[in-house]
Write an enzyme that holds these catalytic residues in place. Structure first.
Site, PDB file in Angstrom:
ATOM      1  N   ASP A  25      73.165  70.017 129.855  1.00 32.16           N
ATOM      2  CA  ASP A  25      74.461  70.551 130.268  1.00 32.16           C
ATOM      3  C   ASP A  25      75.562  69.877 129.456  1.00 32.16           C
ATOM      4  O   ASP A  25      75.284  69.242 128.437  1.00 32.16           O
ATOM      5  CB  ASP A  25      74.661  70.353 131.779  1.00 32.16           C
ATOM      6  CG  ASP A  25      74.482  68.889 132.210  1.00 32.16           C
ATOM      7  OD1 ASP A  25      74.651  67.980 131.359  1.00 32.16           O
ATOM      8  OD2 ASP A  25      74.182  68.642 133.386  1.00 32.16           O
ATOM      9  N   SER A  34      58.308  66.562 107.315  1.00 31.63           N
ATOM     10  CA  SER A  34      57.947  65.274 106.708  1.00 31.63           C
ATOM     11  C   SER A  34      57.869  64.150 107.730  1.00 31.63           C
ATOM     12  O   SER A  34      57.090  63.210 107.566  1.00 31.63           O
ATOM     13  CB  SER A  34      58.932  64.904 105.598  1.00 31.63           C
ATOM     14  OG  SER A  34      60.256  64.785 106.098  1.00 31.63           O
ATOM     15  N   HIS A  39      65.514  64.568 113.341  1.00 29.60           N
ATOM     16  CA  HIS A  39      65.126  63.524 112.391  1.00 29.60           C
ATOM     17  C   HIS A  39      64.316  64.089 111.231  1.00 29.60           C
ATOM     18  O   HIS A  39      64.280  63.485 110.155  1.00 29.60           O
ATOM     19  CB  HIS A  39      64.354  62.418 113.115  1.00 29.60           C
ATOM     20  CG  HIS A  39      65.241  61.486 113.869  1.00 29.60           C
ATOM     21  ND1 HIS A  39      65.067  60.116 113.875  1.00 29.60           N
ATOM     22  CD2 HIS A  39      66.334  61.714 114.638  1.00 29.60           C
ATOM     23  CE1 HIS A  39      66.012  59.551 114.613  1.00 29.60           C
ATOM     24  NE2 HIS A  39      66.787  60.507 115.097  1.00 29.60           N
ATOM     25  N   VAL A  55      66.141  64.341 106.830  1.00 31.92           N
ATOM     26  CA  VAL A  55      65.429  63.617 105.764  1.00 31.92           C
ATOM     27  C   VAL A  55      64.623  64.631 104.955  1.00 31.92           C
ATOM     28  O   VAL A  55      63.655  65.195 105.452  1.00 31.92           O
ATOM     29  CB  VAL A  55      64.495  62.543 106.355  1.00 31.92           C
ATOM     30  CG1 VAL A  55      63.814  61.758 105.237  1.00 31.92           C
ATOM     31  CG2 VAL A  55      65.279  61.597 107.263  1.00 31.92           C
TER      32      VAL A  55
END
Length: 321
Positions: free
Chosen positions: A249, A77, A67, A71
């Site tokens: 896995d 950030s 994430h 961005v």
């Protein structure tokens, strides 16, 4: 005139591509070998301890890195709290109420600062912690390229627009990854991170109640903890991989073959489309999945890093200096 404009635009595009290539080239697995030789060992020890205490934390740290990179690039950030001048990314729709692990990152940062203050970026800590989390849960390792610096701002708008939603179809998933210069193979390989971790009912409700490409017994199992009505049990959790939820896995892909993908976006990878073959390959050849996942993590870690004198090295990951 049109030809001149086109030429100018082409030159600008080439310059942007060259700048991105230079930034990535400045990253190196040995970046801290002299300035902070104990950095990687310090991060690994802290991650290993955190995952041993709570296996889910491995998935949480891996997700933080993902994430972050999607961005503004891999710049830390996502770790910034809101300030008077900007609203951070933690309250974006894909993050609010689900993104976690900030306390662990703060602890890692404090330990690294104690060893070599002002040297190791929060963005690099996320990249290394993601790798060490995968390893702690039995997954592959890779050489993390280092030398990222931390941003001084964050973007709520970009977090809302650029993080792939669990409702996306294959075409839109492919486009979201292509926007970050990641291939369809990268998409399928990185989605294998869903072999660990949990998802909220609100993010898989539509799939288990409305979609037809879902195993009936699996849908019934998941409905037991995810009521049909929106607003009822939205935060209830279910494992993304019911077979081996705390082991990194290739079971995620065998689940997809059986139409047991938890999210709509998961099952889109095996739904009669262009990625079906790769899902079958990863389901039958775990070594191939491990290899492609590691390579894709390196490519994702190269998304628009700040290097050189760009940004800063934050003293605390949640705020700018």
């Amino acid at each position: 005139m049109a030809s001149s404009s086109f030429t100018s635009l082409s030159v600008m595009v080439l310059l942007c591509l060259a700048a991105a290539a230079v930034a990535s080239a400045q990253l190196s697995p040995t970046f801290y070998s002299r300035s902070c030789p104990r950095a990687l060992a310090t991060i690994k020890a802290a991650v290993t301890a955190a995952v041993a205490q709570e296996a889910r934390m491995g998935a949480s740290l891996l997700r933080l890195h993902f994430h972050d990179c999607f961005v503004q690039g891999c710049d830390g950030s996502v770790l910034l709290n809101d300030t008077a001048t900007f609203t951070g990314e933690q309250t974006a729709n894909p993050n609010v109420g689900s993104i976690r692990g900030f306390g662990v990152v703060d602890n890692i940062k404090a330990q690294v600062e104690a060893v070599c203050p002002g040297v190791v970026s929060c963005a690099d800590i996320l990249a290394v912690a993601a790798r060490d989390s995968v390893v702690a849960l039995g997954g592959p390792s890779w050489r993390v390229l280092l030398g990222r610096r931390d941003s001084t701002t964050a973007s709520l708008a970009l977090a809302n627009s650029d993080l792939p939603a669990p409702s996306l179809d294959l075409a839109n998933l492919t486009a979201a990854f292509a926007k970050k210069r990641l291939s369809r193979t990268d998409l399928v390989a990185l989605s294998g991170a869903h072999t660990i971790g949990l998802a909220q009912c609100k993010n898989f409700r539509a799939h288990i109640y409305n979609d037809t490409n879902v195993n009936a017994a699996f849908a019934t199992l998941r409905r037991a903890n995810c009521p049909a009505a929106a607003g009822n049990g939205d935060g209830n959790l279910a494992p993304l991989d019911t077979a081996t939820p705390t082991a990194f896995d290739n079971a995620y892909y065998t689940n997809l073959l059986a139409q047991r993908g938890l999210l709509h976006s998961d099952q889109q990878l095996f739904n009669g489309g262009a990625t079906d073959g790769l899902v079958r390959t990863y389901a039958s050849t775990p070594r191939r999945f491990s290899r492609d996942f590691a390579a894709a993590m390196i490519r994702m870690g190269n998304i628009s890093p700040l290097t050189g004198t760009q940004g800063q090295i934050r003293r605390a990951c949640s705020r700018v200096n």
